[in-house]
Write an enzyme that holds these catalytic residues in place. Structure first.
Site, short mmCIF file in Angstrom:
data_model
loop_
_atom_site.label_atom_id
_atom_site.label_comp_id
_atom_site.label_asym_id
_atom_site.label_seq_id
_atom_site.Cartn_x
_atom_site.Cartn_y
_atom_site.Cartn_z
N HIS A 1 0.84 -1.19 0.00
CA HIS A 1 0.00 0.00 0.00
C HIS A 1 0.87 1.23 0.00
CE1 HIS A 1 0.75 0.81 4.21
NE2 HIS A 1 0.24 -0.36 4.58
N HIS B 1 4.16 1.44 2.03
CA HIS B 1 5.31 0.70 1.48
C HIS B 1 5.85 1.40 0.24
CE1 HIS B 1 2.42 -2.53 3.03
NE2 HIS B 1 3.28 -2.29 4.00
N CYS C 1 1.62 -10.44 21.18
CA CYS C 1 0.82 -10.00 20.04
C CYS C 1 1.39 -10.66 18.79
CB CYS C 1 0.89 -8.48 19.88
SG CYS C 1 0.19 -7.95 18.28
N CYS D 1 2.61 -8.13 16.05
CA CYS D 1 3.97 -7.55 16.21
C CYS D 1 5.00 -8.65 16.40
CB CYS D 1 4.07 -6.67 17.45
SG CYS D 1 2.85 -5.42 17.63
N CYS E 1 -2.97 -5.06 22.30
CA CYS E 1 -1.66 -4.64 21.81
C CYS E 1 -1.64 -3.11 21.68
CB CYS E 1 -1.41 -5.28 20.45
SG CYS E 1 -0.05 -4.52 19.59
N HIS F 1 -1.49 -2.47 17.65
CA HIS F 1 -2.60 -2.92 16.80
C HIS F 1 -3.98 -2.72 17.42
CE1 HIS F 1 0.76 -5.13 14.97
NE2 HIS F 1 0.04 -5.05 13.87
N LYS G 1 -3.70 6.07 11.48
CA LYS G 1 -2.74 5.27 10.74
C LYS G 1 -3.52 4.30 9.86
CE LYS G 1 1.08 2.16 10.88
NZ LYS G 1 1.54 0.90 11.37
N LYS H 1 -4.73 -2.56 7.78
CA LYS H 1 -5.64 -3.49 7.12
C LYS H 1 -6.81 -3.81 8.04
CE LYS H 1 -4.33 -7.67 6.03
NZ LYS H 1 -4.12 -8.97 5.43
N1 MSP Z 1 8.63 -6.54 8.25
C1 MSP Z 1 8.72 -5.40 9.10
C2 MSP Z 1 10.00 -4.66 8.83
C3 MSP Z 1 11.24 -5.46 9.02
S1 MSP Z 1 12.64 -4.55 8.61
C4 MSP Z 1 13.89 -5.50 9.15
C5 MSP Z 1 7.54 -4.46 8.83
N2 MSP Z 1 6.92 -4.61 7.68
S2 MSP Z 1 5.62 -3.78 7.22
O1 MSP Z 1 5.31 -4.29 5.92
O2 MSP Z 1 4.59 -3.87 8.20
O3 MSP Z 1 6.01 -2.30 7.18
C6 MSP Z 1 7.08 -1.88 6.43
C7 MSP Z 1 7.24 -0.40 6.48
O4 MSP Z 1 6.11 0.25 5.95
C8 MSP Z 1 7.46 0.16 7.88
O5 MSP Z 1 8.55 1.07 7.81
C9 MSP Z 1 6.23 0.91 8.16
O6 MSP Z 1 6.49 2.02 8.97
C10 MSP Z 1 5.86 1.35 6.76
N3 MSP Z 1 4.48 1.72 6.74
C11 MSP Z 1 3.40 0.93 6.95
N4 MSP Z 1 2.29 1.72 6.97
C12 MSP Z 1 2.65 3.01 6.77
C13 MSP Z 1 1.98 4.22 6.57
N5 MSP Z 1 0.68 4.30 6.67
N6 MSP Z 1 2.70 5.31 6.24
C14 MSP Z 1 4.05 5.27 6.05
N7 MSP Z 1 4.72 4.15 6.23
C15 MSP Z 1 4.08 3.06 6.78
O7 MSP Z 1 7.26 -3.63 9.68
#
Ligand code: MSP
Length: 658
Positions: free
Chosen positions: A18, A21, A126, A129, A145, A148, A302, A305
């Protein structure tokens, strides 16, 4: 020339990508492209985090093996990164052999340092996390959590522990002597306060979890997913590999100049406390900086999902390609702070900055030069005019901002040059002079200066818009792929070279039309769920008992569903899809609600009937009109909406639906 190693977090494969990412990856890409132009030896890594209970459960829900789910989502990531022009050098998956052998290699070094021991572990866990929480840290009521908001489970098991407590002082010393280790400063302060509060030893194994890296010498235990995941930053370079395959590790990590991790603020603790402690224990170099950006919010929350408010901007990319969205994301967010996403803001930003400031200026200049100079750029360049000094300042500002990861500042600087160039053109009115004095040397100088300013702006935009910036440059007769940042210096536009008519690169968006065409049945900006999902996943079957993604009755209670009676209804002018309803919810005044149901219902058949309304939805604007709620509808096999309503009359207006 130095080495520059930049990483994104590795993304979980239990969800489709999304905007959060996409954002981190676009930031890393922009930076990587900039550093390459600056002459650095860049290594850019991204990838996926594939182990752990969360993934195992998500796969189970889809009736897949975890690796099958991971393969599907990874395919989607590859497709998306190709679409967004992401220039990563490597994509690591934690299920790759090169990674799975690096995890035991780092653990063995930590063990040799005397930092690992076996002990009983109890606590609130959790699975979202993959972390234990203390009672103090949990959100109440219901031992939820803190991140979450979902219920945690009590777990008691024998685990392997890491002596994190030993690293309390070395970490504080690191933050003191190297404050750039955590950026921005607010995050450094938070992290320092957390460590000052005392560090307890950390459980780094899970018992009985199949989907993970086996813990060396401890059958039945697998490695805690965060230790597994963090190791990706070195495993991808060749740490733990035979000597012949460790070249990149030695170059970019052991002997590297910059080792930069870009992360979201929610995972800064893992990167700025646990990861350096693991590395200290293993006797390996630390990253130089962990840079934590803020969140993209939707309605000030924030995106998540489980809350169902995730933005997947497929419709924007489908219509405009990736570059306008790349631009928007980096222009809109002050890097480090939170920002809010909306389609409306996207359209406004696109129209004002890209269609108007950049697109119109470039096309006006190209048209004038072509007509004045026989289809060529102006024959006489100019090295003495007020724009030169401004360009020099702007470029210095741009470069300083890029060094500081202040992307918004870098773009603002470039736009200052555009604004100044426009003022300069208005003051000198070459279009008038062309009529009075013909294609004179004066006209040539003025137009050349205008085009040269656009060239500098478009060159600065190369890292931000790798697809469109080169087209602007080619369109004004300039070098579309300069080899270095030297191209930001004044004087690069070739004089008297052929100039084709400029294709419309940033056509203006008709905002009202665009807003009315956003997929209905969901708030503007939300994903076209079935379409977005169809690319990768099949619809999820009913969720099993105890699934982390279920909501409980209290969460459901936050949605205020009410029965309303339609008092008036009409078509919205210029919209094929929207009806405007005035709905009585038993309040002082009826609510105006817009619904994308015009293709399935005529206004007159709705008047007097009852509907079900989400009454506490934040108001949204569609085609310039406010919608103060949403009516509920199902969908027939042709995709047409079917309104939901009480099966017999009698419910009071405003009556709650439970
Ligand atoms: N798998 C772990 C990261 C491990 S790194 C050794 C993880 N994955 S994640 O897919 O949940 O999130 C990845 C990144 O996307 C995180 O940096 C998270 O902060 C970022 N984002 C997820 N949602 C976000 C927003 N709504 N806005 C900006 N970035 C966000 O955590």
């Amino acid at each position: 020339m130095g080495t520059f190693y930049v990483t994104t977090p590795i993304y979980y494969v239990n969800d489709l990508p999304h905007i959060g990412h996409i954002f981190t990856t676009v930031v890393a890409d922009t930076l990587a492209r900039y550093r390459r132009l600056a002459g650095d030896d860049v290594r850019f890594l991204t990838g996926t985090d594939e182990h752990g209970q969360k993934i195992e459960r998500a796969a189970e829900r889809e009736g897949l093996r975890p690796i099958e789910l991971a393969d599907r989502v990874v395919a989607r990531y590859h497709e998306l990164w190709r679409l967004f022009g992401i220039s990563h050098d490597d994509f690591v998956r934690t299920t790759q052999e090169r990674h799975e052998r690096a995890v035991p290699a780092i653990l063995r070094r930590m063990e040799a340092a005397g930092d690992i021991y076996l002990a009983k572990h109890e606590g609130w866990y959790c699975s979202g996390c993959e972390t234990f929480y203390t009672e103090k840290e949990l959100a109440q009521p219901g031992n939820r959590c803190p991140d979450h908001g979902t219920p945690t489970e009590w777990k008691s098991e024998e685990n392997l522990f890491f002596r994190l407590s030993r690293y309390e002082r070395p970490l504080l010393e690191l933050y003191r002597s190297q404050p750039e280790f955590v950026r921005p400063e607010t995050r450094l302060n938070e992290i320092r306060a957390f460590v000052e509060g005392g560090l307890k030893d950390l459980s780094i194994s899970r018992f009985g979890l199949d989907w993970g890296v086996p813990f060396p010498d401890h059958p039945g235990h697998s490695v805690w997913v965060w230790l597994d995941a963090l190791t990706n930053y070195v495993s991808a370079l060749g740490f733990g590999a035979p000597a012949a395959e460790r070249g990149s590790y030695e170059r970019y990590w052991e002997g590297g100049d910059v080792r930069l991790h870009l992360v979201g603020k929610d995972i800064v603790r893992f990167h700025a406390v646990f990861w350096p402690a693991f590395l200290m224990s293993a006797g390996l170099p630390l990253p130089s900086t962990v840079w934590a950006h803020g969140w993209w919010l939707r309605d000030d929350k924030k995106m998540s999902k489980s809350v169902g408010n995730v933005v997947r901007p497929d419709h924007l990319v489908e219509r405009f390609g990736p570059d306008p969205l790349r631009y928007f994301l980096l222009r809109e967010m002050v890097f480090g702070q939170d920002a809010s996403f909306s389609d409306e803001a996207f359209v406004d930003r696109y129209n004002s900055d890209l269609a108007n400031d950049l697109g119109n200026t470039a096309s006006r200049l190209v048209t004038l030069s072509r007509s004045a100079f026989d289809g060529r750029t102006p024959p006489t360049p100019c090295d003495d005019n007020p724009l030169i000094g401004i360009a020099r300042e702007v470029v210095a500002e741009y470069r300083a901002a890029m060094e500081a990861l202040a992307f918004q500042g870098a773009l603002r600087a470039l736009w200052r040059l555009l604004a100044e160039a426009n003022q300069y053109l208005v003051a000198r009115a070459p279009w008038k002079r062309l009529k009075s004095e013909g294609a004179s040397e004066g006209v040539s100088r003025v137009l050349w200066n205008g085009l040269e300013s656009v060239r500098i702006v478009a060159t600065g935009l190369l890292p931000f818009m790798p697809g469109l910036a080169p087209r602007v440059l080619a369109g004004i007769g300039a070098d579309a792929a300069p080899a270095s940042l030297d191209a930001l210096g004044w004087g690069g536009l070739p004089a008297g070279v052929p100039l084709a008519a400029l294709e419309p690169l940033f056509p203006r968006i008709d905002k009202e039309k665009f807003m009315s065409e956003i997929p209905t049945g969901e708030p503007p900006g939300a994903p076209a769920a079935p379409r977005a999902a169809a690319a990768v996943t099949t619809p999820a079957p009913a969720r099993p008992e105890g699934s982390a993604e279920r909501i409980d009755i209290a969460q459901f209670g936050t949605v205020d569903l009410r029965v309303g009676r339609v008092l008036a209804c009409e078509n919205l002018p210029k919209s094929e899809k929207l009806l405007k309803l005035m709905v009585d919810l038993g309040e002082e005044r009826p609510r105006q609600i817009l619904a994308g149901i015009a293709k399935a219902y005529r206004p007159e058949e709705l008047i007097g009937t009852q509907v079900v309304v989400v009454a506490n939805l934040a108001p949204a604007k569609l085609m310039g009109q406010e919608s103060q709620g949403m009516v509920l509808a199902a969908t027939d096999p042709e995709g047409q909406p079917i309104l939901l309503r009480p099966h017999r009359d009698g419910a009071l207006p405003g009556g709650k639906v439970r």
